[in-house]
Design a protein around this motif. Structure first.
Motif, short mmCIF file in Angstrom:
data_model
loop_
_atom_site.label_atom_id
_atom_site.label_comp_id
_atom_site.label_asym_id
_atom_site.label_seq_id
_atom_site.Cartn_x
_atom_site.Cartn_y
_atom_site.Cartn_z
N GLU A 1 0.87 -1.17 0.00
CA GLU A 1 0.00 0.00 0.00
C GLU A 1 0.90 1.22 0.00
N GLY A 2 0.83 2.01 -1.07
CA GLY A 2 1.73 3.16 -1.21
C GLY A 2 2.66 2.96 -2.39
N GLU A 3 3.86 3.50 -2.29
CA GLU A 3 4.80 3.46 -3.40
C GLU A 3 5.84 2.37 -3.19
N GLY A 4 6.42 1.91 -4.28
CA GLY A 4 7.48 0.93 -4.21
C GLY A 4 7.15 -0.38 -4.90
N PHE A 5 8.15 -1.26 -4.97
CA PHE A 5 8.04 -2.54 -5.68
C PHE A 5 8.77 -3.62 -4.89
N PHE A 6 8.23 -4.84 -4.94
CA PHE A 6 8.98 -5.98 -4.42
C PHE A 6 10.18 -6.22 -5.33
N VAL A 7 11.26 -6.69 -4.76
CA VAL A 7 12.47 -6.99 -5.52
C VAL A 7 12.60 -8.50 -5.63
N VAL A 8 12.73 -9.01 -6.86
CA VAL A 8 12.86 -10.45 -7.08
C VAL A 8 14.11 -10.73 -7.89
N GLN A 9 14.64 -11.90 -7.70
CA GLN A 9 15.89 -12.30 -8.36
C GLN A 9 15.60 -13.44 -9.33
N ARG A 10 16.01 -13.26 -10.57
CA ARG A 10 15.78 -14.27 -11.60
C ARG A 10 17.11 -14.83 -12.09
N ASN A 11 17.17 -16.14 -12.23
CA ASN A 11 18.36 -16.78 -12.80
C ASN A 11 18.35 -16.63 -14.32
N VAL B 1 12.16 -14.00 -3.98
CA VAL B 1 11.90 -12.69 -3.40
C VAL B 1 13.09 -12.30 -2.53
N LEU B 2 13.53 -11.05 -2.65
CA LEU B 2 14.70 -10.60 -1.90
C LEU B 2 14.29 -9.81 -0.66
N GLY B 3 15.13 -9.90 0.35
CA GLY B 3 14.91 -9.15 1.59
C GLY B 3 16.23 -8.92 2.29
N TYR B 4 16.18 -8.15 3.37
CA TYR B 4 17.39 -7.85 4.14
C TYR B 4 17.43 -8.77 5.36
N ASN B 5 18.54 -9.53 5.49
CA ASN B 5 18.67 -10.41 6.64
C ASN B 5 18.98 -9.60 7.90
N ASN B 6 19.21 -10.28 9.01
CA ASN B 6 19.44 -9.59 10.28
C ASN B 6 20.75 -8.81 10.30
N ASN B 7 21.60 -9.05 9.30
CA ASN B 7 22.86 -8.29 9.19
C ASN B 7 22.75 -7.16 8.16
N GLY B 8 21.55 -6.96 7.62
CA GLY B 8 21.34 -5.89 6.66
C GLY B 8 21.77 -6.21 5.24
N GLN B 9 22.04 -7.48 4.95
CA GLN B 9 22.46 -7.88 3.62
C GLN B 9 21.26 -8.32 2.79
N LEU B 10 21.29 -7.96 1.50
CA LEU B 10 20.19 -8.32 0.59
C LEU B 10 20.40 -9.74 0.09
N GLU B 11 19.39 -10.58 0.30
CA GLU B 11 19.49 -11.98 -0.10
C GLU B 11 18.08 -12.55 -0.25
#
Length: 263
Positions: free
Chosen positions: A98-108, A139-149
């Protein structure tokens, strides 16, 4: 007359392109997160029609009659990024922004992986326990160390806060990445639609004006009534251009076959 043929033909081409866009919108009216499109039409460069019938003293001078358009062409293809209606589904792996932005996904892809962006939050869990799209992109997200994975959820009970923080059985696992892009004149300059309801873009930034809603999906922002009305208008324009083209063709046929014929 020949110029008239080109003008009518260009009208047919642009009408066909607009019809394809409208049909694509209607076909995706039930696609989660789909954003409707439209195309804007502009005229070809106009030419000044003139003759030398005007007299000044004892000589003929240029007499400008007016402008004549050489037809129409497609100016640009625009995407309407307005918010779609958010509907509850009751499925834990469905998410809506709800609002602005996009989910980030990773494709092989060949040679490695590539990140894409989507508003379609209809996700599943693959056999390895990762959150994926219906096409298998992670789907990508930030782990508890702030890294995108890629977001790993395993087989536990999933919950998600409005900030996008994913917890499994009460333990924080990741925060879903929500990216945005800079706008100019309320349009995204560096974002292009590709296949599978995905976008590709350059220089993504962190979205700030959003909230994530679990067990919900964002519906397409297609206005079916408007699309059907536009379709009827395009069909009428196409029919009119077809009649003009036919009339010009018949006139040219008479000019070639009848005018100047010895009788």
């Amino acid at each position: 007359m020949i110029r008239g043929l080109y003008s009518a033909a260009s009208g047919l081409i642009t009408s066909e392109a607009k019809q394809n866009v409208i049909m694509n919108n209607i076909a995706n009216a039930n696609t989660s997160g789909y954003k409707s499109e439209n195309i804007s039409i502009k005229s070809f460069d106009q030419v000044m029609i003139s003759n030398r019938d005007k007299m000044q003293g004892n000589r003929n001078v240029i007499n400008n009659i007016g402008y004549l358009s050489n037809g129409s062409e497609i100016d640009e293809r625009n995407t309407n990024f307005s918010q779609g209606l958010v509907k509850e589904t009751g499925i834990k792996t469905d998410f809506a922004i709800e609002g602005e932005g996009f989910f980030v996904v990773q494709r092989n892809e060949v040679g490695g992986t590539k990140n894409y962006y989507t508003r379609d939050g209809h996700f599943n869990i693959d056999g390895n326990g990762y959150l994926v799209t219906v096409n298998g992109d992670r789907v990508l997200g930030y782990n508890n160390n702030g890294q995108l994975e890629p977001v790993y959820v395993g087989s536990g009970n999933i919950s998600c806060s409005k900030e996008g923080v994913i917890s499994v059985d009460g333990a924080r696992r990741s925060q879903i990445a929500v990216a945005d892009f800079t706008k100019k004149d309320n349009k995204y300059d560096n974002l292009n639609k590709v296949s599978d309801n995905l976008y590709e873009g350059e220089n993504p930034i962190l979205a700030t004006n959003y909230s994530v809603k679990q067990s919900s999906l964002e519906a397409a922002n297609v206005d079916i009534i408007k699309e059907m009305s536009d379709m009827m208008a395009v069909m009428r324009n196409f029919e009119s251009d077809t009649k003009v083209l036919k009339a010009l063709d018949e006139t040219l046929g008479k000019a070639v076959n009848e005018i100047g014929t010895v009788r």
